[in-house]
Scaffold this motif. Structure first.
Motif, PDB file in Angstrom:
ATOM      1  N   ASN A  48      88.245  34.676  63.502  1.00  0.00           N
ATOM      2  CA  ASN A  48      86.718  34.649  63.322  1.00  0.00           C
ATOM      3  C   ASN A  48      86.293  33.148  63.498  1.00  0.00           C
ATOM      4  O   ASN A  48      85.320  32.932  62.942  1.00  0.00           O
ATOM      5  CB  ASN A  48      86.525  35.447  62.180  1.00  0.00           C
ATOM      6  CG  ASN A  48      86.539  36.867  61.852  1.00  0.00           C
ATOM      7  OD1 ASN A  48      86.356  37.380  63.096  1.00  0.00           O
ATOM      8  ND2 ASN A  48      87.041  37.470  60.786  1.00  0.00           N
ATOM      9  N   GLY A  49      87.344  32.486  63.795  1.00  0.00           N
ATOM     10  CA  GLY A  49      86.970  31.190  64.218  1.00  0.00           C
ATOM     11  C   GLY A  49      87.669  30.372  62.972  1.00  0.00           C
ATOM     12  O   GLY A  49      88.929  30.362  62.666  1.00  0.00           O
ATOM     13  N   LEU A 164      86.626  12.876  68.597  1.00  0.00           N
ATOM     14  CA  LEU A 164      86.945  13.904  69.801  1.00  0.00           C
ATOM     15  C   LEU A 164      88.331  13.865  70.349  1.00  0.00           C
ATOM     16  O   LEU A 164      88.465  12.757  71.010  1.00  0.00           O
ATOM     17  CB  LEU A 164      85.648  13.824  70.429  1.00  0.00           C
ATOM     18  CG  LEU A 164      84.119  13.916  69.975  1.00  0.00           C
ATOM     19  CD1 LEU A 164      83.302  13.796  70.971  1.00  0.00           C
ATOM     20  CD2 LEU A 164      84.129  15.332  69.500  1.00  0.00           C
ATOM     21  N   LEU A 165      88.781  14.997  70.273  1.00  0.00           N
ATOM     22  CA  LEU A 165      90.057  14.944  71.077  1.00  0.00           C
ATOM     23  C   LEU A 165      90.056  15.863  72.154  1.00  0.00           C
ATOM     24  O   LEU A 165      89.012  16.769  72.392  1.00  0.00           O
ATOM     25  CB  LEU A 165      91.048  15.598  70.085  1.00  0.00           C
ATOM     26  CG  LEU A 165      91.311  14.948  68.709  1.00  0.00           C
ATOM     27  CD1 LEU A 165      92.279  15.826  67.841  1.00  0.00           C
ATOM     28  CD2 LEU A 165      91.974  13.622  69.113  1.00  0.00           C
ATOM     29  N   THR A 169      94.890  24.541  75.010  1.00  0.00           N
ATOM     30  CA  THR A 169      94.648  26.092  75.036  1.00  0.00           C
ATOM     31  C   THR A 169      94.982  26.430  73.349  1.00  0.00           C
ATOM     32  O   THR A 169      95.904  26.026  72.818  1.00  0.00           O
ATOM     33  CB  THR A 169      95.755  26.808  75.825  1.00  0.00           C
ATOM     34  OG1 THR A 169      95.652  26.228  77.195  1.00  0.00           O
ATOM     35  CG2 THR A 169      95.537  27.989  75.739  1.00  0.00           C
ATOM     36  N   GLN A 170      93.869  27.310  73.413  1.00  0.00           N
ATOM     37  CA  GLN A 170      93.957  27.657  71.868  1.00  0.00           C
ATOM     38  C   GLN A 170      93.749  29.233  71.876  1.00  0.00           C
ATOM     39  O   GLN A 170      93.016  29.925  72.783  1.00  0.00           O
ATOM     40  CB  GLN A 170      92.771  27.167  70.877  1.00  0.00           C
ATOM     41  CG  GLN A 170      92.888  25.781  70.638  1.00  0.00           C
ATOM     42  CD  GLN A 170      91.929  25.407  69.928  1.00  0.00           C
ATOM     43  OE1 GLN A 170      90.721  25.390  70.376  1.00  0.00           O
ATOM     44  NE2 GLN A 170      91.913  24.351  68.755  1.00  0.00           N
ATOM     45  N   HIS A 176      85.437  31.930  70.566  1.00  0.00           N
ATOM     46  CA  HIS A 176      84.916  31.079  69.895  1.00  0.00           C
ATOM     47  C   HIS A 176      84.811  29.592  70.539  1.00  0.00           C
ATOM     48  O   HIS A 176      84.239  28.514  69.901  1.00  0.00           O
ATOM     49  CB  HIS A 176      85.325  30.709  68.596  1.00  0.00           C
ATOM     50  CG  HIS A 176      85.467  32.158  67.774  1.00  0.00           C
ATOM     51  ND1 HIS A 176      84.340  32.692  67.185  1.00  0.00           N
ATOM     52  CD2 HIS A 176      86.482  32.910  67.322  1.00  0.00           C
ATOM     53  CE1 HIS A 176      84.702  34.034  66.929  1.00  0.00           C
ATOM     54  NE2 HIS A 176      86.010  33.958  66.781  1.00  0.00           N
ATOM     55  N   GLY A 177      85.571  29.613  71.527  1.00  0.00           N
ATOM     56  CA  GLY A 177      85.686  28.326  72.634  1.00  0.00           C
ATOM     57  C   GLY A 177      86.609  27.223  71.512  1.00  0.00           C
ATOM     58  O   GLY A 177      87.315  27.572  70.869  1.00  0.00           O
ATOM     59  N   TYR A 178      86.799  26.072  72.157  1.00  0.00           N
ATOM     60  CA  TYR A 178      87.656  25.033  71.494  1.00  0.00           C
ATOM     61  C   TYR A 178      87.134  24.422  70.292  1.00  0.00           C
ATOM     62  O   TYR A 178      85.798  24.111  70.112  1.00  0.00           O
ATOM     63  CB  TYR A 178      87.768  23.884  72.454  1.00  0.00           C
ATOM     64  CG  TYR A 178      88.499  22.633  72.034  1.00  0.00           C
ATOM     65  CD1 TYR A 178      89.798  22.765  71.807  1.00  0.00           C
ATOM     66  CD2 TYR A 178      88.026  21.491  71.867  1.00  0.00           C
ATOM     67  CE1 TYR A 178      90.782  21.589  71.289  1.00  0.00           C
ATOM     68  CE2 TYR A 178      88.719  20.377  71.159  1.00  0.00           C
ATOM     69  CZ  TYR A 178      89.927  20.477  71.222  1.00  0.00           C
ATOM     70  OH  TYR A 178      90.881  19.407  70.628  1.00  0.00           O
TER      71      TYR A 178
END
Length: 205
Positions: A48-49, A164-165, A169-170, A176-178
């Motif tokens: 769920n994020g 900001l990094l 891949t997640q 939910h995007g990066y």
């Protein structure tokens, strides 16, 4: 570069970016405990994020208490819950099976204080990353540091600097995007042996 850091619960990726660029890491162990920090929490990427994992501690804001003296509330089955949550979040990640056996003892052994637990977590993560670090601990608390780059601010979970990094891949990226700067566990389970190269390629502003 020599740096000063707080030991935290499965530190953020930004923390390990700082570590990979350091000649020596000094861990702050003589400060007062503060709430709303990564000392007893980390964030992972679940279905769920962004999800917070918190280690319950016995702490009163009324009396100042040293970080080293804060005990874990082991009456709760938090270790079982954290391990099951990690499995649910990362079992389909490329390197979960590769590392989970190394991490599992952290969720079965009993630790009395949050500092001792965090120090052990730090050791295990460094072993998983095969990261050799020259580590020492502070002998007393000093607000100002002359010979060390002070990265103690990375401990703040609520007022953290925006770092900001580069995306990697997640597992739930398609949903939910990066999600930026999660616990080092997220990078470890997703990137595995490439994690060190990723950390070395990042910059802290």
């Amino acid at each position: 570069m020599n740096i000063l850091l707080h030991p935290t619960y499965f530190p953020t990726i930004a923390t390990f970016v700082a570590i990979t660029k350091a000649n020596k890491v000094v861990l702050e162990i003589h400060d007062n405990y503060q709430k709303q920090t990564y000392r007893n929490r980390c964030y992972i990427y679940a279905a769920n994020g962004k999800l917070q994992l918190s280690v319950p501690v016995i702490f009163s804001q009324k009396n100042r208490q040293k970080y080293s003296e804060v005990k874990i509330a082991n009456d709760y089955k938090w270790q079982d819950n954290h391990l099951k949550t990690l499995e649910s979040a990362y079992r389909t990640s490329p390197f979960y099976e590769f590392y989970i056996d190394d991490l599992q003892p952290l969720f079965t052994e009993t630790f009395e204080t949050i500092l001792d637990f965090n120090l052990r977590c730090f050791e295990v993560i460094c072993e998983c990353l095969q990261l050799e670090v020259d580590i020492s601990k502070t002998e007393s608390f000093k607000k100002e540091t002359k010979d060390l780059k002070d990265y103690r601010g990375l401990v703040n979970a609520k007022k953290e600097n925006i770092i900001l990094l580069d995306p990697y891949t997640q597992v739930f990226y398609s949903k939910h995007g990066y999600i930026n700067n999660l616990s080092i566990l997220d990078l470890l389970f997703n990137e595995g042996t490439n994690a060190i190269s990723y950390l070395e390629s990042q910059d802290l502003i």
